[in-house]
Design a protein around this motif. Structure first.
Motif, PDB file in Angstrom:
ATOM      1  N   TYR A  25       0.828  -1.203   0.000  1.00 17.88           N
ATOM      2  CA  TYR A  25       0.000   0.000   0.000  1.00 17.88           C
ATOM      3  C   TYR A  25       0.866   1.259   0.000  1.00 17.88           C
ATOM      4  N   SER A  26       1.952   1.253   0.770  1.00 17.49           N
ATOM      5  CA  SER A  26       2.846   2.410   0.815  1.00 17.49           C
ATOM      6  C   SER A  26       3.520   2.651  -0.530  1.00 17.49           C
ATOM      7  N   ALA A  27       3.937   1.583  -1.181  1.00  9.61           N
ATOM      8  CA  ALA A  27       4.558   1.721  -2.511  1.00  9.61           C
ATOM      9  C   ALA A  27       3.552   2.258  -3.518  1.00  9.61           C
ATOM     10  N   TRP A  28       2.332   1.751  -3.478  1.00 10.54           N
ATOM     11  CA  TRP A  28       1.284   2.224  -4.387  1.00 10.54           C
ATOM     12  C   TRP A  28       0.976   3.693  -4.148  1.00 10.54           C
ATOM     13  N   LEU A  29       0.863   4.081  -2.886  1.00  8.41           N
ATOM     14  CA  LEU A  29       0.582   5.475  -2.554  1.00  8.41           C
ATOM     15  C   LEU A  29       1.746   6.387  -2.949  1.00  8.41           C
ATOM     16  N   THR A  30       2.976   5.922  -2.789  1.00 15.01           N
ATOM     17  CA  THR A  30       4.145   6.685  -3.226  1.00 15.01           C
ATOM     18  C   THR A  30       4.077   6.949  -4.720  1.00 15.01           C
ATOM     19  N   SER A  31       3.706   5.932  -5.483  1.00 10.51           N
ATOM     20  CA  SER A  31       3.597   6.091  -6.925  1.00 10.51           C
ATOM     21  C   SER A  31       2.520   7.103  -7.296  1.00 10.51           C
ATOM     22  N   VAL A  56       5.109  -1.633  -8.263  1.00 13.02           N
ATOM     23  CA  VAL A  56       6.449  -1.738  -8.859  1.00 13.02           C
ATOM     24  C   VAL A  56       7.057  -0.350  -9.037  1.00 13.02           C
ATOM     25  N   HIS A  57       6.266   0.600  -9.486  1.00 17.41           N
ATOM     26  CA  HIS A  57       6.767   1.953  -9.676  1.00 17.41           C
ATOM     27  C   HIS A  57       7.137   2.586  -8.334  1.00 17.41           C
ATOM     28  N   GLY A  58       6.331   2.372  -7.314  1.00 20.67           N
ATOM     29  CA  GLY A  58       6.628   2.932  -5.991  1.00 20.67           C
ATOM     30  C   GLY A  58       7.911   2.369  -5.400  1.00 20.67           C
ATOM     31  N   ILE A  61      10.777   3.940  -7.152  1.00 26.12           N
ATOM     32  CA  ILE A  61      11.045   5.300  -6.655  1.00 26.12           C
ATOM     33  C   ILE A  61      11.840   5.237  -5.369  1.00 26.12           C
ATOM     34  N   TRP A  62      11.472   4.322  -4.474  1.00 23.95           N
ATOM     35  CA  TRP A  62      12.186   4.199  -3.199  1.00 23.95           C
ATOM     36  C   TRP A  62      13.668   3.902  -3.406  1.00 23.95           C
ATOM     37  N   PHE A  63      13.976   3.026  -4.350  1.00 24.85           N
ATOM     38  CA  PHE A  63      15.366   2.618  -4.546  1.00 24.85           C
ATOM     39  C   PHE A  63      16.078   3.411  -5.632  1.00 24.85           C
ATOM     40  N   GLY A  64      15.435   4.451  -6.141  1.00 26.65           N
ATOM     41  CA  GLY A  64      16.081   5.328  -7.104  1.00 26.65           C
ATOM     42  C   GLY A  64      16.187   4.760  -8.500  1.00 26.65           C
ATOM     43  N   GLY A  65      15.342   3.797  -8.838  1.00 30.01           N
ATOM     44  CA  GLY A  65      15.390   3.190 -10.171  1.00 30.01           C
ATOM     45  C   GLY A  65      14.903   4.140 -11.244  1.00 30.01           C
ATOM     46  N   TRP A  66      13.941   5.010 -10.909  1.00 33.56           N
ATOM     47  CA  TRP A  66      13.428   5.980 -11.860  1.00 33.56           C
ATOM     48  C   TRP A  66      12.801   7.128 -11.130  1.00 33.56           C
TER      49      TRP A  66
END
Length: 66
Positions: A25-31, A56-58, A61-66
């Motif tokens: 949920y946190s990754a999705w919200l980050t995206s 996946v996008h979130g 973002i956390w790990f600086g991939g894009w």
């Protein structure tokens, strides 16, 4: 009629279910927030409509991939 009894849910089991759900949920919200803040409307629609894309996008973002 017999009813299966599984017992109560203990704390480690609850955490093992809730932790991955919270991370997803946190990754999705980050995206969603990132796309809205940076005017990425096509990715925002995709991430909001189909949540695995947002997860996946979130994480990316956390790990600086894009």
């Amino acid at each position: 009629m017999r009813v299966a009894r599984f017992g109560s849910l203990d704390i480690p089991t609850a955490v093992s279910f809730l932790a991955p759900a919270g991370v997803a949920y946190s990754a999705w919200l980050t995206s969603i927030v990132f796309c809205a803040a940076n005017d990425r409307w096509s990715l925002l629609v995709a991430a909001a409509s189909f949540f695995p894309i947002g997860i996946v996008h979130g994480v990316g973002i956390w790990f600086g991939g894009w």
